[in-house]
Design a protein around this motif. Structure first.
Motif, short mmCIF file in Angstrom:
data_model
loop_
_atom_site.label_atom_id
_atom_site.label_comp_id
_atom_site.label_asym_id
_atom_site.label_seq_id
_atom_site.Cartn_x
_atom_site.Cartn_y
_atom_site.Cartn_z
N THR A 198 1.12 -1.20 0.10
CA THR A 198 -0.01 0.04 -0.06
C THR A 198 0.88 1.31 0.09
O THR A 198 0.55 2.14 -0.75
N ALA A 199 1.86 1.38 0.80
CA ALA A 199 2.97 2.43 1.00
C ALA A 199 3.39 2.67 -0.46
O ALA A 199 3.75 3.68 -0.96
N LEU A 200 3.84 1.56 -1.14
CA LEU A 200 4.55 1.72 -2.38
C LEU A 200 3.68 2.30 -3.41
O LEU A 200 3.78 2.92 -4.51
N ALA A 201 2.40 1.57 -3.34
CA ALA A 201 1.32 2.13 -4.41
C ALA A 201 1.06 3.77 -4.36
O ALA A 201 0.85 4.36 -5.33
N LEU A 202 0.89 4.07 -3.09
CA LEU A 202 0.56 5.36 -2.95
C LEU A 202 1.71 6.37 -3.20
O LEU A 202 1.69 7.48 -3.67
N SER A 203 2.89 6.03 -3.03
CA SER A 203 3.95 6.62 -3.37
C SER A 203 4.45 6.83 -4.91
O SER A 203 4.70 8.04 -5.44
N ILE A 204 3.95 5.79 -5.64
CA ILE A 204 3.97 5.83 -7.04
C ILE A 204 2.89 6.72 -7.76
O ILE A 204 3.10 7.58 -8.41
N THR A 205 1.64 6.70 -7.18
CA THR A 205 0.60 7.24 -7.79
C THR A 205 0.01 8.70 -6.98
O THR A 205 0.11 9.60 -7.85
N LEU A 206 0.26 8.68 -5.81
CA LEU A 206 -0.08 10.13 -5.00
C LEU A 206 1.07 10.64 -4.19
O LEU A 206 1.17 11.31 -3.42
N GLY A 207 2.38 10.04 -4.37
CA GLY A 207 3.43 10.57 -3.78
C GLY A 207 3.76 12.09 -3.79
O GLY A 207 4.07 12.72 -3.18
N GLY A 208 3.28 12.64 -5.22
CA GLY A 208 3.57 14.03 -5.17
C GLY A 208 2.73 14.77 -4.24
O GLY A 208 2.98 15.93 -4.01
N PHE A 209 1.61 14.30 -3.71
CA PHE A 209 0.94 15.08 -2.81
C PHE A 209 1.24 14.55 -1.35
O PHE A 209 0.60 15.14 -0.10
N GLY A 210 2.15 13.62 -1.13
CA GLY A 210 2.69 13.42 0.17
C GLY A 210 1.65 12.15 0.78
O GLY A 210 1.75 11.88 1.94
N ALA A 211 0.91 11.65 -0.07
CA ALA A 211 0.02 10.56 0.39
C ALA A 211 0.80 9.25 1.11
O ALA A 211 0.17 8.83 1.98
N ASP A 212 1.98 8.68 0.55
CA ASP A 212 2.79 7.79 1.15
C ASP A 212 3.17 8.41 2.58
O ASP A 212 3.14 7.26 3.46
N ARG A 213 3.70 9.48 2.71
CA ARG A 213 4.07 9.74 4.01
C ARG A 213 2.91 9.89 5.27
O ARG A 213 3.14 9.50 6.27
N PHE A 214 1.86 10.46 4.72
CA PHE A 214 0.71 10.68 5.50
C PHE A 214 0.07 9.16 5.98
O PHE A 214 -0.12 9.04 7.17
N TYR A 215 0.29 8.16 5.01
CA TYR A 215 0.06 6.72 5.53
C TYR A 215 0.94 6.30 6.40
O TYR A 215 0.42 5.35 7.27
N LEU A 216 2.07 6.49 6.25
CA LEU A 216 3.09 5.86 7.30
C LEU A 216 3.17 6.62 8.51
O LEU A 216 3.88 6.20 9.44
N GLY A 217 2.46 7.62 8.84
CA GLY A 217 2.13 8.64 10.09
C GLY A 217 3.30 9.48 10.20
O GLY A 217 3.44 10.12 11.21
N GLN A 218 3.82 9.68 8.88
CA GLN A 218 4.94 11.10 9.18
C GLN A 218 4.17 12.31 8.36
O GLN A 218 4.49 12.58 7.40
#
Length: 224
Positions: free
Chosen positions: A165-185
Protein backbone atom coordinates in the motif's frame (compact mmCIF):
# COMPACT_ATOMS: atom_id res chain seq x y z
CA UNK A 1 7.93 -22.13 35.91
CA UNK A 2 8.67 -25.67 36.78
CA UNK A 3 10.73 -28.25 34.98
CA UNK A 4 10.32 -31.59 33.29
CA UNK A 5 13.19 -33.25 35.09
CA UNK A 6 13.50 -34.37 38.75
CA UNK A 7 16.64 -35.49 40.53
CA UNK A 8 17.75 -39.11 40.25
CA UNK A 9 19.84 -40.22 43.25
CA UNK A 10 22.89 -41.53 41.48
CA UNK A 11 26.41 -40.41 40.74
CA UNK A 12 26.83 -38.09 37.73
CA UNK A 13 28.35 -39.89 34.76
CA UNK A 14 29.24 -36.96 32.49
CA UNK A 15 30.29 -33.35 32.56
CA UNK A 16 26.89 -32.32 31.23
CA UNK A 17 25.19 -34.14 34.11
CA UNK A 18 27.15 -32.17 36.70
CA UNK A 19 25.57 -28.96 35.46
CA UNK A 20 22.01 -30.15 36.13
CA UNK A 21 21.95 -29.02 39.75
CA UNK A 22 19.56 -26.08 39.69
CA UNK A 23 16.58 -25.99 42.02
CA UNK A 24 14.30 -26.48 39.02
CA UNK A 25 15.47 -30.12 38.78
CA UNK A 26 15.03 -31.09 42.41
CA UNK A 27 11.29 -31.70 42.61
CA UNK A 28 10.52 -35.11 44.23
CA UNK A 29 7.73 -37.41 43.12
CA UNK A 30 4.32 -36.17 44.24
CA UNK A 31 2.36 -38.20 46.75
CA UNK A 32 -1.42 -38.31 46.70
CA UNK A 33 -2.66 -35.91 49.32
CA UNK A 34 -5.45 -36.80 51.67
CA UNK A 35 -7.35 -33.70 50.60
CA UNK A 36 -10.05 -34.16 47.97
CA UNK A 37 -9.14 -30.91 46.25
CA UNK A 38 -8.07 -31.52 42.65
CA UNK A 39 -4.74 -29.83 41.73
CA UNK A 40 -4.83 -27.07 39.12
CA UNK A 41 -2.52 -28.91 36.72
CA UNK A 42 -5.19 -31.56 36.08
CA UNK A 43 -7.03 -29.19 33.71
CA UNK A 44 -3.99 -29.31 31.39
CA UNK A 45 -3.86 -33.10 31.30
CA UNK A 46 -5.96 -34.98 28.71
CA UNK A 47 -7.77 -37.97 30.21
CA UNK A 48 -7.16 -41.48 28.87
CA UNK A 49 -4.63 -40.34 26.28
CA UNK A 50 -1.17 -41.77 25.63
CA UNK A 51 1.13 -41.23 28.59
CA UNK A 52 4.03 -40.30 26.32
CA UNK A 53 1.93 -37.49 24.81
CA UNK A 54 1.07 -35.81 28.10
CA UNK A 55 2.26 -32.23 28.65
CA UNK A 56 5.28 -31.93 30.97
CA UNK A 57 3.10 -30.38 33.73
CA UNK A 58 1.29 -33.74 34.05
CA UNK A 59 4.35 -35.85 34.88
CA UNK A 60 7.55 -36.00 36.89
CA UNK A 61 10.70 -37.54 35.44
CA UNK A 62 14.09 -38.67 36.67
CA UNK A 63 17.07 -36.76 35.33
CA UNK A 64 19.18 -38.92 33.06
CA UNK A 65 22.69 -37.88 34.10
CA UNK A 66 24.30 -40.07 31.46
CA UNK A 67 22.66 -38.23 28.55
CA UNK A 68 24.98 -36.55 26.07
CA UNK A 69 24.17 -32.98 25.12
CA UNK A 70 22.41 -32.72 21.77
CA UNK A 71 21.83 -36.47 21.52
CA UNK A 72 18.54 -38.41 21.89
CA UNK A 73 17.95 -39.72 25.41
CA UNK A 74 15.34 -41.76 27.29
CA UNK A 75 13.85 -40.58 30.59
CA UNK A 76 11.84 -42.57 33.15
CA UNK A 77 8.65 -40.72 34.08
CA UNK A 78 5.59 -41.09 36.30
CA UNK A 79 2.18 -39.42 36.04
CA UNK A 80 1.17 -37.01 38.75
CA UNK A 81 -1.77 -37.75 41.08
CA UNK A 82 -5.27 -37.54 39.54
CA UNK A 83 -3.82 -37.92 36.02
CA UNK A 84 -5.00 -40.94 34.02
CA UNK A 85 -3.26 -42.10 30.84
CA UNK A 86 -2.87 -45.24 28.74
CA UNK A 87 -0.11 -47.20 27.03
CA UNK A 88 -0.10 -48.41 23.42
CA UNK A 89 -2.42 -51.30 24.37
CA UNK A 90 -5.01 -48.99 26.00
CA UNK A 91 -4.06 -50.17 29.49
CA UNK A 92 -3.86 -47.63 32.29
CA UNK A 93 -0.28 -46.77 33.08
CA UNK A 94 1.62 -44.88 35.78
CA UNK A 95 5.27 -45.43 34.90
CA UNK A 96 6.53 -44.91 31.37
CA UNK A 97 9.46 -43.56 29.35
CA UNK A 98 9.75 -40.61 26.98
CA UNK A 99 12.34 -39.84 24.30
CA UNK A 100 13.73 -36.35 23.94
CA UNK A 101 16.91 -34.47 23.02
CA UNK A 102 19.33 -33.85 25.86
CA UNK A 103 19.30 -30.03 26.01
CA UNK A 104 18.06 -27.16 28.14
CA UNK A 105 14.82 -25.36 27.32
CA UNK A 106 16.53 -22.08 26.40
CA UNK A 107 18.55 -23.96 23.77
CA UNK A 108 15.46 -25.10 21.84
CA UNK A 109 14.68 -23.99 18.31
CA UNK A 110 12.64 -20.78 18.12
CA UNK A 111 9.64 -22.76 16.83
CA UNK A 112 9.47 -24.73 20.10
CA UNK A 113 8.59 -21.78 22.36
CA UNK A 114 6.55 -18.58 22.31
CA UNK A 115 7.72 -15.21 23.62
CA UNK A 116 6.17 -11.95 24.69
CA UNK A 117 6.28 -9.15 22.15
CA UNK A 118 7.28 -5.51 22.54
CA UNK A 119 5.73 -2.48 20.82
CA UNK A 120 8.05 0.06 22.43
CA UNK A 121 11.26 -0.56 20.49
CA UNK A 122 12.17 0.57 16.98
CA UNK A 123 12.43 -2.18 14.38
CA UNK A 124 14.24 0.11 11.93
CA UNK A 125 17.38 1.29 13.68
CA UNK A 126 21.14 0.89 13.46
CA UNK A 127 22.26 -1.15 15.27
CA UNK A 128 19.09 -3.25 15.45
CA UNK A 129 17.34 -2.91 18.79
CA UNK A 130 16.62 -5.82 21.10
CA UNK A 131 14.18 -6.18 23.99
CA UNK A 132 13.85 -8.44 27.03
CA UNK A 133 11.26 -11.13 26.32
CA UNK A 134 9.81 -13.88 28.49
CA UNK A 135 9.56 -17.16 26.61
CA UNK A 136 7.48 -20.26 27.41
CA UNK A 137 8.08 -23.72 25.96
CA UNK A 138 5.15 -25.22 24.03
CA UNK A 139 3.18 -27.89 25.89
CA UNK A 140 4.20 -30.82 23.67
CA UNK A 141 7.94 -30.08 23.86
CA UNK A 142 10.14 -31.72 26.52
CA UNK A 143 13.44 -30.24 27.71
CA UNK A 144 15.72 -29.81 30.73
CA UNK A 145 15.54 -26.89 33.16
CA UNK A 146 13.02 -24.07 33.48
CA UNK A 147 10.22 -24.04 30.92
CA UNK A 148 9.87 -20.24 31.26
CA UNK A 149 13.04 -18.27 30.62
CA UNK A 150 14.20 -14.74 29.61
CA UNK A 151 15.65 -14.06 26.17
CA UNK A 152 16.92 -11.04 24.23
CA UNK A 153 15.07 -10.76 20.92
CA UNK A 154 15.18 -8.37 17.99
CA UNK A 155 12.25 -5.97 17.65
CA UNK A 156 9.84 -7.53 15.14
CA UNK A 157 6.39 -6.14 15.84
CA UNK A 158 4.04 -4.63 13.26
CA UNK A 159 1.53 -1.80 13.43
CA UNK A 160 -0.51 -3.12 10.51
CA UNK A 161 1.06 -1.03 7.74
CA UNK A 162 1.35 -2.76 4.36
CA UNK A 163 4.45 -2.29 2.23
CA UNK A 164 2.43 -2.78 -0.98
CA UNK A 165 0.00 0.00 0.00
CA UNK A 166 2.79 2.41 0.90
CA UNK A 167 4.57 1.74 -2.42
CA UNK A 168 1.36 2.12 -4.45
CA UNK A 169 0.61 5.47 -2.79
CA UNK A 170 4.17 6.62 -3.35
CA UNK A 171 3.95 5.86 -7.09
CA UNK A 172 0.47 7.28 -7.69
CA UNK A 173 -0.05 10.05 -5.12
CA UNK A 174 3.49 10.55 -3.82
CA UNK A 175 3.58 14.06 -5.18
CA UNK A 176 0.87 15.02 -2.68
CA UNK A 177 2.58 13.28 0.23
CA UNK A 178 -0.02 10.49 0.47
CA UNK A 179 2.67 7.88 1.15
CA UNK A 180 4.14 9.84 4.05
CA UNK A 181 0.69 10.58 5.48
CA UNK A 182 -0.14 6.84 5.33
CA UNK A 183 3.03 5.97 7.23
CA UNK A 184 2.22 8.51 9.96
CA UNK A 185 4.97 10.94 8.94
CA UNK A 186 2.86 14.11 8.91
CA UNK A 187 5.64 16.71 8.70
CA UNK A 188 7.24 15.02 5.69
CA UNK A 189 3.79 14.62 4.14
CA UNK A 190 3.02 18.33 4.47
CA UNK A 191 6.45 19.14 3.08
CA UNK A 192 5.79 17.06 -0.02
CA UNK A 193 2.26 18.44 -0.39
CA UNK A 194 3.27 22.12 -0.42
CA UNK A 195 6.40 21.56 -2.51
CA UNK A 196 4.59 19.41 -5.09
CA UNK A 197 6.72 16.43 -4.20
CA UNK A 198 9.89 18.48 -4.16
CA UNK A 199 9.17 19.30 -7.82
CA UNK A 200 9.11 15.58 -8.49
CA UNK A 201 12.57 14.83 -7.14
CA UNK A 202 11.40 13.99 -3.60
CA UNK A 203 8.64 11.82 -5.09
CA UNK A 204 11.10 9.72 -7.09
CA UNK A 205 13.44 9.38 -4.11
CA UNK A 206 10.58 8.21 -1.86
CA UNK A 207 9.49 5.60 -4.40
CA UNK A 208 13.00 4.18 -4.26
CA UNK A 209 13.34 4.39 -0.46
CA UNK A 210 9.95 2.80 0.23
CA UNK A 211 10.57 0.18 -2.45
CA UNK A 212 13.74 -1.05 -0.73
CA UNK A 213 12.15 -0.74 2.73
CA UNK A 214 14.43 2.04 3.98
CA UNK A 215 11.47 4.29 4.82
CA UNK A 216 8.96 2.62 7.12
CA UNK A 217 6.11 3.43 9.50
CA UNK A 218 6.67 6.35 11.89
CA UNK A 219 5.93 4.15 14.92
CA UNK A 220 9.00 2.02 14.21
CA UNK A 221 7.09 -1.14 13.34
CA UNK A 222 7.64 -3.55 10.46
CA UNK A 223 5.60 -3.70 7.27
CA UNK A 224 3.12 -6.56 6.94
Amino acid sequence: AGSLMTTKHSQPQSTFGKSLTSTSTNTPYFKIAESTEVPSYVTKCPSNGLCSRLPPDCMTCNTNYSCIYGKPATFDCKVKPYVHCLDQNNHEQENFTINMTCQFCWQLATTDYVCTNSTNCMTVSCPRQRYNATCTVRDHIHCLGNRVFPKMLYCNWTGGYKWSTALALSITLGGFGADRFYLGQWREGLGKLFSFGGLGIWTLIDVLLIGVGYVGPADGSLYI
